[in-house]
Design a protein around this motif. Structure first.
Motif, PDB file in Angstrom:
ATOM      1  N   ASP A 113       0.828  -1.206   0.000  1.00 45.01           N
ATOM      2  CA  ASP A 113       0.000   0.000   0.000  1.00 45.01           C
ATOM      3  C   ASP A 113       0.864   1.259   0.000  1.00 45.01           C
ATOM      4  O   ASP A 113       0.544   2.252  -0.665  1.00 45.01           O
ATOM      5  N   MET A 114       1.963   1.243   0.764  1.00 38.76           N
ATOM      6  CA  MET A 114       2.872   2.384   0.767  1.00 38.76           C
ATOM      7  C   MET A 114       3.439   2.626  -0.626  1.00 38.76           C
ATOM      8  O   MET A 114       3.458   3.752  -1.126  1.00 38.76           O
ATOM      9  N   ALA A 115       3.895   1.558  -1.260  1.00 37.24           N
ATOM     10  CA  ALA A 115       4.498   1.674  -2.585  1.00 37.24           C
ATOM     11  C   ALA A 115       3.483   2.185  -3.606  1.00 37.24           C
ATOM     12  O   ALA A 115       3.802   3.029  -4.459  1.00 37.24           O
ATOM     13  N   ALA A 116       2.244   1.699  -3.505  1.00 31.17           N
ATOM     14  CA  ALA A 116       1.203   2.137  -4.439  1.00 31.17           C
ATOM     15  C   ALA A 116       0.911   3.626  -4.274  1.00 31.17           C
ATOM     16  O   ALA A 116       0.758   4.359  -5.263  1.00 31.17           O
ATOM     17  N   ALA A 117       0.842   4.076  -3.019  1.00 33.35           N
ATOM     18  CA  ALA A 117       0.566   5.490  -2.761  1.00 33.35           C
ATOM     19  C   ALA A 117       1.704   6.369  -3.277  1.00 33.35           C
ATOM     20  O   ALA A 117       1.472   7.416  -3.892  1.00 33.35           O
ATOM     21  N   ILE A 118       2.923   5.941  -3.027  1.00 36.54           N
ATOM     22  CA  ILE A 118       4.083   6.703  -3.487  1.00 36.54           C
ATOM     23  C   ILE A 118       4.115   6.770  -5.006  1.00 36.54           C
ATOM     24  O   ILE A 118       4.379   7.822  -5.599  1.00 36.54           O
ATOM     25  N   GLN A 119       3.819   5.645  -5.659  1.00 36.63           N
ATOM     26  CA  GLN A 119       3.806   5.629  -7.122  1.00 36.63           C
ATOM     27  C   GLN A 119       2.734   6.570  -7.669  1.00 36.63           C
ATOM     28  O   GLN A 119       2.957   7.268  -8.671  1.00 36.63           O
ATOM     29  N   ASN A 120       1.577   6.610  -7.039  1.00 35.15           N
ATOM     30  CA  ASN A 120       0.519   7.522  -7.474  1.00 35.15           C
ATOM     31  C   ASN A 120       0.983   8.967  -7.460  1.00 35.15           C
ATOM     32  O   ASN A 120       0.729   9.736  -8.401  1.00 35.15           O
ATOM     33  N   VAL A 121       1.668   9.339  -6.383  1.00 37.28           N
ATOM     34  CA  VAL A 121       2.135  10.721  -6.260  1.00 37.28           C
ATOM     35  C   VAL A 121       3.248  10.998  -7.265  1.00 37.28           C
ATOM     36  O   VAL A 121       3.292  12.073  -7.885  1.00 37.28           O
ATOM     37  N   LEU A 122       4.149  10.052  -7.457  1.00 37.42           N
ATOM     38  CA  LEU A 122       5.201  10.226  -8.455  1.00 37.42           C
ATOM     39  C   LEU A 122       4.609  10.371  -9.861  1.00 37.42           C
ATOM     40  O   LEU A 122       5.187  11.039 -10.725  1.00 37.42           O
ATOM     41  N   ASP A 123       3.443   9.776 -10.079  1.00 41.41           N
ATOM     42  CA  ASP A 123       2.765   9.874 -11.374  1.00 41.41           C
ATOM     43  C   ASP A 123       1.991  11.182 -11.522  1.00 41.41           C
ATOM     44  O   ASP A 123       1.363  11.417 -12.556  1.00 41.41           O
ATOM     45  N   GLY A 124       2.009  11.991 -10.463  1.00 34.53           N
ATOM     46  CA  GLY A 124       1.328  13.280 -10.532  1.00 34.53           C
ATOM     47  C   GLY A 124      -0.064  13.303  -9.953  1.00 34.53           C
ATOM     48  O   GLY A 124      -0.776  14.307 -10.057  1.00 34.53           O
ATOM     49  N   ASP A 125      -0.465  12.205  -9.307  1.00 38.02           N
ATOM     50  CA  ASP A 125      -1.794  12.139  -8.701  1.00 38.02           C
ATOM     51  C   ASP A 125      -1.715  12.417  -7.204  1.00 38.02           C
ATOM     52  O   ASP A 125      -0.622  12.511  -6.633  1.00 38.02           O
ATOM     53  N   LEU A 126      -2.882  12.509  -6.576  1.00 39.25           N
ATOM     54  CA  LEU A 126      -2.970  12.622  -5.126  1.00 39.25           C
ATOM     55  C   LEU A 126      -3.294  11.246  -4.572  1.00 39.25           C
ATOM     56  O   LEU A 126      -3.907  10.414  -5.252  1.00 39.25           O
ATOM     57  N   SER A 127      -2.906  10.994  -3.314  1.00 41.92           N
ATOM     58  CA  SER A 127      -3.153   9.681  -2.720  1.00 41.92           C
ATOM     59  C   SER A 127      -3.472   9.842  -1.236  1.00 41.92           C
ATOM     60  O   SER A 127      -2.570  10.010  -0.410  1.00 41.92           O
ATOM     61  N   PHE A 128      -4.767   9.807  -0.924  1.00 41.09           N
ATOM     62  CA  PHE A 128      -5.226   9.953   0.463  1.00 41.09           C
ATOM     63  C   PHE A 128      -6.205   8.834   0.807  1.00 41.09           C
ATOM     64  O   PHE A 128      -7.020   8.440  -0.033  1.00 41.09           O
ATOM     65  N   PRO A 129      -6.133   8.331   2.042  1.00 39.00           N
ATOM     66  CA  PRO A 129      -7.166   7.390   2.485  1.00 39.00           C
ATOM     67  C   PRO A 129      -8.520   8.094   2.481  1.00 39.00           C
ATOM     68  O   PRO A 129      -8.594   9.320   2.647  1.00 39.00           O
ATOM     69  N   HIS A 130      -9.579   7.334   2.313  1.00 35.77           N
ATOM     70  CA  HIS A 130     -10.914   7.937   2.364  1.00 35.77           C
ATOM     71  C   HIS A 130     -11.165   8.486   3.762  1.00 35.77           C
ATOM     72  O   HIS A 130     -10.861   7.839   4.766  1.00 35.77           O
ATOM     73  N   THR A 131     -11.721   9.684   3.831  1.00 42.13           N
ATOM     74  CA  THR A 131     -12.077  10.277   5.112  1.00 42.13           C
ATOM     75  C   THR A 131     -13.359  11.071   4.969  1.00 42.13           C
ATOM     76  O   THR A 131     -13.594  11.713   3.933  1.00 42.13           O
TER      77      THR A 131
END
Length: 212
Positions: A113-131
C-alpha cells in the motif's frame, strides 16, 4: 547527471530504515536521503535540488505539527510531499490535504500500500485514504496567511513560537537583530496578529488535536 532522489524525513531510525528498504526494493531507480529533524530536512532540500519527493513524518524535532509540511510547500512548491504518520485520525488526514500534501500514508500501511501510494504521487496524482472529515475554513484561511510568509519569515515565526527573544532569534538564524525586528513586524502584519503571543498561539493551532 544527478540521480533522482527521494527524501525520507522521520526521527524514528527503525521506521526510517524500514521505509528506505521498501523504497530500495520498489523504486530502485531513485536514490534515497534521510533527515531526522526539521533542521536536517531543510538542509537536505537546500543541498539536493534533485529531490523529487519528500516522505514526511509530522512529529520530528523542530517541527510543530504541520509546520514542516507548510514550510516545504512554501519554499519548494514544486516538490510533492507525502505525509507519513501514526496518527490516522480523519481530521489529521484532511488537514494534511488542506495544508498542501500530495498524499497521506498511515504508518500501519503494508509495504504494498505504501508503494502504491508513493507511485501515485510520483505519477502526478494525489493519494489519500478515504475520510469523512470536512474541510475547515479556518485551516484554509490559516494556510493562506502562512503562504504569504517568506521562507526566512517562516523560520523567524517558528522561533517566535518557541518563545525566543529577537536577540536569541538573531543568534539562532545568523541574522542582525534589526533584521529580525523587521521580519517580526512583517510577520505580525501578514498573519493579522497584534502580538508575538498571538502569533505563537496561531502556530500552536498547527498541532494535531492528538499526538502524532
Amino acid at each position: 547527471m544527478t540521480d533522482s532522489t527521494l527524501l525520507v524525513a522521520d526521527d524514528h531510525p527503525l521506521f526510517r530504515a524500514a521505509l528506505i528498504q521498501v523504497l530500495h526494493e520498489r523504486f530502485p531507480q531513485f536514490r534515497t536521503l534521510e533527515a531526522a529533524s526539521a533542521q536536517t530536512l531543510g538542509a537536505a532540500l537546500k543541498e539536493h535540488p534533485e529531490i523529487e519527493l519528500v516522505l514526511l513524518d509530522l512529529a520530528m524535532p523542530g517541527a510543530r505539527g504541520f509546520s514542516s509540511l507548510l514550510h516545504v510547500r512554501g519554499e519548494y512548491p514544486e516538490i510533492p510531499v507525502v505525509v507519513i504518520s501514526s496518527n490516522e485520525h480523519p481530521r489529521v488526514i484532511r488537514r494534511a490535504q488542506q495544508f498542501g500534501a500530495a498524499g497521506f500514508i498511515p504508518k500501519s500501511s503494508s509495504a504494498d500500500d505504501m508503494a502504491a501510494a508513493i507511485q501515485n504521487v510520483l505519477d502526478g496524482d494525489l493519494s489519500f485514504p478515504h475520510t469523512d472529515a470536512e474541510t475547515s475554513q479556518a485551516d484554509a484561511d490559516l494556510a493562506a496567511r502562512l503562504a504569504q510568509l517568506t521562507p526566512q519569515q517562516f523560520r523567524v515565526l517558528m522561533c517566535l513560537a518557541d518563545g525566543l527573544l529577537n536577540k536569541q532569534i538573531a543568534h539562532e538564524l545568523g541574522l542582525a537583530e534589526n533584521t529580525v525586528k523587521v521580519h517580526v513586524t512583517a510577520i505580525l502584519k501578514k498573519l493579522e496578529c497584534y502580538s508575538r503571543t498571538q502569533a505563537a498561539v496561531l502556530v500552536k493551532s498547527l498541532e494535531p488535536e492528538s499526538g502524532v
